[in-house]
Design a protein around this motif. Structure first.
Motif, PDB file in Angstrom:
ATOM      1  N   GLN A 156       5.057  28.765   0.144  1.00 42.32           N
ATOM      2  CA  GLN A 156       5.218  29.561   1.359  1.00 42.32           C
ATOM      3  C   GLN A 156       6.309  30.626   1.180  1.00 42.32           C
ATOM      4  O   GLN A 156       7.192  30.489   0.330  1.00 42.32           O
ATOM      5  N   PRO A 157       6.259  31.682   1.960  1.00 40.96           N
ATOM      6  CA  PRO A 157       7.328  32.684   1.893  1.00 40.96           C
ATOM      7  C   PRO A 157       8.649  32.130   2.406  1.00 40.96           C
ATOM      8  O   PRO A 157       8.679  31.237   3.258  1.00 40.96           O
ATOM      9  N   VAL A 158       9.736  32.654   1.894  1.00 42.45           N
ATOM     10  CA  VAL A 158      11.086  32.286   2.339  1.00 42.45           C
ATOM     11  C   VAL A 158      11.779  33.588   2.741  1.00 42.45           C
ATOM     12  O   VAL A 158      12.124  34.407   1.893  1.00 42.45           O
ATOM     13  N   THR A 159      11.946  33.784   4.032  1.00 40.75           N
ATOM     14  CA  THR A 159      12.555  35.022   4.510  1.00 40.75           C
ATOM     15  C   THR A 159      14.073  35.003   4.359  1.00 40.75           C
ATOM     16  O   THR A 159      14.695  36.054   4.222  1.00 40.75           O
ATOM     17  N   ASP A 160      14.665  33.820   4.392  1.00 44.86           N
ATOM     18  CA  ASP A 160      16.118  33.693   4.242  1.00 44.86           C
ATOM     19  C   ASP A 160      16.394  32.288   3.734  1.00 44.86           C
ATOM     20  O   ASP A 160      15.995  31.304   4.375  1.00 44.86           O
ATOM     21  N   GLY A 161      17.040  32.181   2.602  1.00 46.59           N
ATOM     22  CA  GLY A 161      17.300  30.858   2.037  1.00 46.59           C
ATOM     23  C   GLY A 161      18.534  30.871   1.167  1.00 46.59           C
ATOM     24  O   GLY A 161      19.197  31.899   0.994  1.00 46.59           O
ATOM     25  N   TYR A 162      18.853  29.702   0.610  1.00 37.23           N
ATOM     26  CA  TYR A 162      19.988  29.615  -0.297  1.00 37.23           C
ATOM     27  C   TYR A 162      19.740  28.519  -1.326  1.00 37.23           C
ATOM     28  O   TYR A 162      18.864  27.650  -1.157  1.00 37.23           O
ATOM     29  N   ALA A 163      20.511  28.585  -2.420  1.00 37.19           N
ATOM     30  CA  ALA A 163      20.410  27.610  -3.507  1.00 37.19           C
ATOM     31  C   ALA A 163      21.771  26.985  -3.744  1.00 37.19           C
ATOM     32  O   ALA A 163      22.817  27.619  -3.530  1.00 37.19           O
TER      33      ALA A 163
ATOM     34  N   HIS B 237      12.040  35.259  -0.762  1.00 33.62           N
ATOM     35  CA  HIS B 237      10.891  35.213  -1.680  1.00 33.62           C
ATOM     36  C   HIS B 237       9.613  35.501  -0.925  1.00 33.62           C
ATOM     37  O   HIS B 237       9.345  34.910   0.123  1.00 33.62           O
ATOM     38  N   THR B 238       8.808  36.421  -1.465  1.00 35.26           N
ATOM     39  CA  THR B 238       7.475  36.714  -0.948  1.00 35.26           C
ATOM     40  C   THR B 238       6.475  36.312  -2.019  1.00 35.26           C
ATOM     41  O   THR B 238       6.519  36.855  -3.126  1.00 35.26           O
ATOM     42  N   PRO B 239       5.562  35.358  -1.743  1.00 36.42           N
ATOM     43  CA  PRO B 239       4.632  34.913  -2.786  1.00 36.42           C
ATOM     44  C   PRO B 239       3.695  36.025  -3.227  1.00 36.42           C
ATOM     45  O   PRO B 239       3.348  36.926  -2.465  1.00 36.42           O
ATOM     46  N   ASN B 240       3.265  35.954  -4.476  1.00 39.88           N
ATOM     47  CA  ASN B 240       2.190  36.783  -5.023  1.00 39.88           C
ATOM     48  C   ASN B 240       2.354  38.261  -4.721  1.00 39.88           C
ATOM     49  O   ASN B 240       1.491  38.874  -4.100  1.00 39.88           O
TER      50      ASN B 240
ATOM     51  N   GLY C 209       8.160  42.840   0.123  1.00 42.28           N
ATOM     52  CA  GLY C 209       9.156  41.786   0.135  1.00 42.28           C
ATOM     53  C   GLY C 209       9.995  41.734  -1.134  1.00 42.28           C
ATOM     54  O   GLY C 209      10.215  42.726  -1.819  1.00 42.28           O
ATOM     55  N   PHE C 210      10.463  40.523  -1.441  1.00 39.32           N
ATOM     56  CA  PHE C 210      11.418  40.320  -2.515  1.00 39.32           C
ATOM     57  C   PHE C 210      11.052  39.076  -3.319  1.00 39.32           C
ATOM     58  O   PHE C 210      10.272  38.239  -2.870  1.00 39.32           O
TER      59      PHE C 210
END
Length: 637
Positions: A251-258, A186-189, A197-198
């Motif tokens: 904040q941005p999340v460059t790599d994450g999971y749910a 996730h890339t904010p705004n 980003g994404f």
């Protein structure tokens, strides 16, 4: 990360960040090998219910236009019959609209733009296919259709899309199972002049005719739990949470999971995520990995962002002002004259044209988005966003007056947060026929923190006839957690200022290689001040140190056992820039390794004069660099 050369003008003009526009677009998914959701369409022999968990016929964010084509194949020899039901988004679908069809053996049928062609429906929905006889395969493709004049310059009708498989009822997640959705970002705004980003959208479909409760946990790749939220689905309900990470972090999340799960007895659901490219609208489908009998991981404590200190903020601002009038940058007076000549709108337009990937003009102001990381020319990394607006600006040939409302949003500076993100800046300057400016710039603001209220107040006195770059008087104070720290400005015009508040001190000893690598060049010591865990150049030293070295910029963080410094210094025509990391066993002496480069220019302190020598990246030897904590300022008499 993008690189940005930060001008003195940029230091005076507030650069601002972009409000994210919720994406209505559809979320897509595909199977992964080894998952109970395999990379296949569903063969409905013995399976009577198939879910297509996301489809759309709508306009989405950033100019996207989403459509879904539904495909049905009969692999058998005899006729198959089936019913297609529309599961509308955010709706109780106990009694959905349906359409029934038959399909001869060995045949396939494609329902183009299925929501519109089958149901005359515009919006987002899931689709349920119920097999009444025979065997079928079901899948779909959801895609973004580019219109004429699209930002990518592609022909009208071009598409970005993805295969979306059908999921059998037996593949639904039930109580005691966790749906892991990985490789998220996730890339904010993202939706301004700077698209990058994404974004991650998260969706789920209730596979039962009873209401269902859900819990969603969001993590970074490091195992840091960003937060959780609960959700609910009505009978056969479908929901999509757009830009899901914004539920728990700015904040941005460059790599994450749910992780998605239910505790509703008899509950069953299908989940998915879609990671969408913010530039093209191209989606990447993420299907769930089903983990049975496993609790979510114990979260790593979320790190607390340490606000950037008043001392560090002032040092950075003075470093920007030091560059005014050098290397093609405008002076302070030239910037003010430019504002007076063009007016507020014209001035903002010129800045947006200069930094189109960062700045966006808004009503009475400007926005800036630094995304997941914008690096300034001195190595400072900005992330997040900022906004500045004014409604009472008065700009003439003899004065610049007005109030600027500043919102720093989720802005971070070198990963340090902002203590007081919303401020009011009041400007009251007059200019003479020589374009000298004089007057005051006042600042005020407050915020609530975990340690209690924080306030900022004070004013800066300006007289460019007396001091072309720096303030000539005034003070600014920050009160937080029961303590007050004050910056006191002077008229020495050397980039120094006073500081009232508890400080510690240190010195940074350096021993640099020559530019050509033939041996050691210069050794000098830089005086540092320590405000909590933040280190900057000691402001009482005027930016100079021993042996004539000067114009130092050192920023970093220190703990009882470790230190990291980003530095750059001039010595004559040599420019040094790099990073030092060290450790300590006593909290006094820190030793470690520096990596740095050396650039020699043709003229002393003039980077526009041409490069005479550019070094390789040097790695220091033991004891070449060290940091010492001191009882008092290194440059004190």
């Amino acid at each position: 990360m993008s690189k940005l050369h930060w001008s003195a003008r940029g230091g005076w003009l507030l650069a601002l960040a972009l409000a994210g526009v919720p994406i209505l677009g559809v979320l897509l998914r595909s199977g992964g090998s080894g998952s109970p959701f395999g990379p296949r369409t569903v063969l409905a022999a013995g399976e009577t219910v198939i879910f297509i968990p996301a489809s759309a016929q709508l306009a989405g964010a950033a100019g996207t236009n989403w459509r879904t084509d539904l495909e049905i194949v009969n692999p058998g020899a005899g006729q198959a019959s089936y019913t297609v039901a529309l599961l509308r988004r955010d709706t109780d679908n106990t009694s959905p609209a349906t359409r029934s069809y038959t399909l001869e053996g060995g045949r396939a049928v494609r329902y183009t733009n299925a929501l519109s062609s089958l149901f005359a429906y515009s919006g987002a929905a899931a689709v349920r296919v119920t097999v009444t006889s025979g065997t079928i395969l079901a899948s779909s493709r959801t895609y973004n259709v580019m219109v004429a004049g699209n930002p990518l310059g592609l022909p009208a009708g071009s598409t970005f899309g993805q295969f979306v498989p059908g999921f059998a009822q037996s593949q639904a997640i039930v109580v005691g199972e966790n749906a892991y959705l990985i490789q998220l970002a996730h890339t904010p705004n993202p939706f301004s002049g700077q698209r990058e980003g994404f974004r991650t959208n998260l969706g789920y479909v209730n596979a039962t005719g009873a209401a269902l409760g859900l819990t969603v946990d969001l993590y970074t790749a490091a195992g840091v739990k960003l937060g959780s939220f609960t959700d609910s689905l009505p009978p056969y309900g479908y929901k999509q949470v757009d830009k899901v990470f914004e539920r728990v972090t700015a904040q941005p999340v460059t790599d994450g999971y749910a992780i998605v799960r239910t505790t509703t007895a008899g509950g069953a659901f299908v989940a998915y995520a879609s990671v969408v490219d913010n530039v093209t609208g191209d989606p990447v489908l993420v299907v769930p990995q089903r983990i049975t009998g496993s609790a979510p991981p114990t979260p790593t404590p979320t790190p607390v962002s340490v606000p950037i200190s008043l001392l560090a903020t002032t040092t950075m601002a003075f470093d920007r002002l030091r560059l005014a009038g050098t290397g093609g940058r405008p002076t302070v007076e030239q910037t003010i004259l430019d504002l007076q000549t063009k007016g507020l709108d014209g001035f903002i337009n010129s800045q947006v044209q200069r930094w189109p990937t960062i700045l966006t003009k808004i009503t009475n102001g400007v926005q800036a988005s630094y995304g997941s990381g914008t690096t300034l020319s001195d190595g400072t990394v900005l992330k997040g966003s900022a906004t500045g607006t004014t409604t009472d600006a008065v700009i003439t040939s003899t004065k610049v007056q007005g109030t600027v409302n500043v919102s720093l949003g989720n802005l971070t500076v070198n990963d340090a947060g902002v203590l007081i993100p919303v401020k009011t800046v009041t400007v009251n300057l007059t200019t003479d026929s020589q374009h000298h400016a004089s007057g005051t710039i006042a600042v005020s603001g407050s915020s609530q923190t975990a340690q209690g209220p924080a306030t900022i107040s004070g004013s800066v006195q300006v007289n460019t006839a007396q001091c072309a770059r720096y303030p000539v008087g005034g003070s600014v104070s920050v009160t937080h957690a029961g303590t007050t720290k004050t910056i006191v400005f002077n008229n020495r015009c050397d980039g120094s200022f006073g500081y009232q508040g508890a400080l510690e001190y240190a010195k940074f000893d350096t021993n640099f290689m020559k530019c050509d690598g033939s041996g050691y060049g210069y050794h000098f010591t830089v005086a540092l001040a320590r405000d909590g865990n933040v280190l900057v150049v000691d402001p009482t030293c005027g930016g100079a140190s021993n042996l004539g070295s000067r114009d130092h910029r050192v920023t970093g963080n220190i703990s009882a056992t470790a230190v990291t410094l980003h530095f750059r210094s001039w010595y004559g025509d040599h420019y040094y820039q790099g990073t030092f990391t060290g450790t300590s066993t006593n909290g006094v002496v820190y030793t470690g390794v520096a990596t740095y480069t050396v650039t020699a220019y043709n003229v002393s302190h003039d980077p526009t004069s041409g490069v005479r020598c550019q070094s390789q990246v040097f790695t220091s030897q033991p004891n070449d660099f060290s940091l010492w904590v001191l009882p008092s300022s290194y440059c004190s008499p």
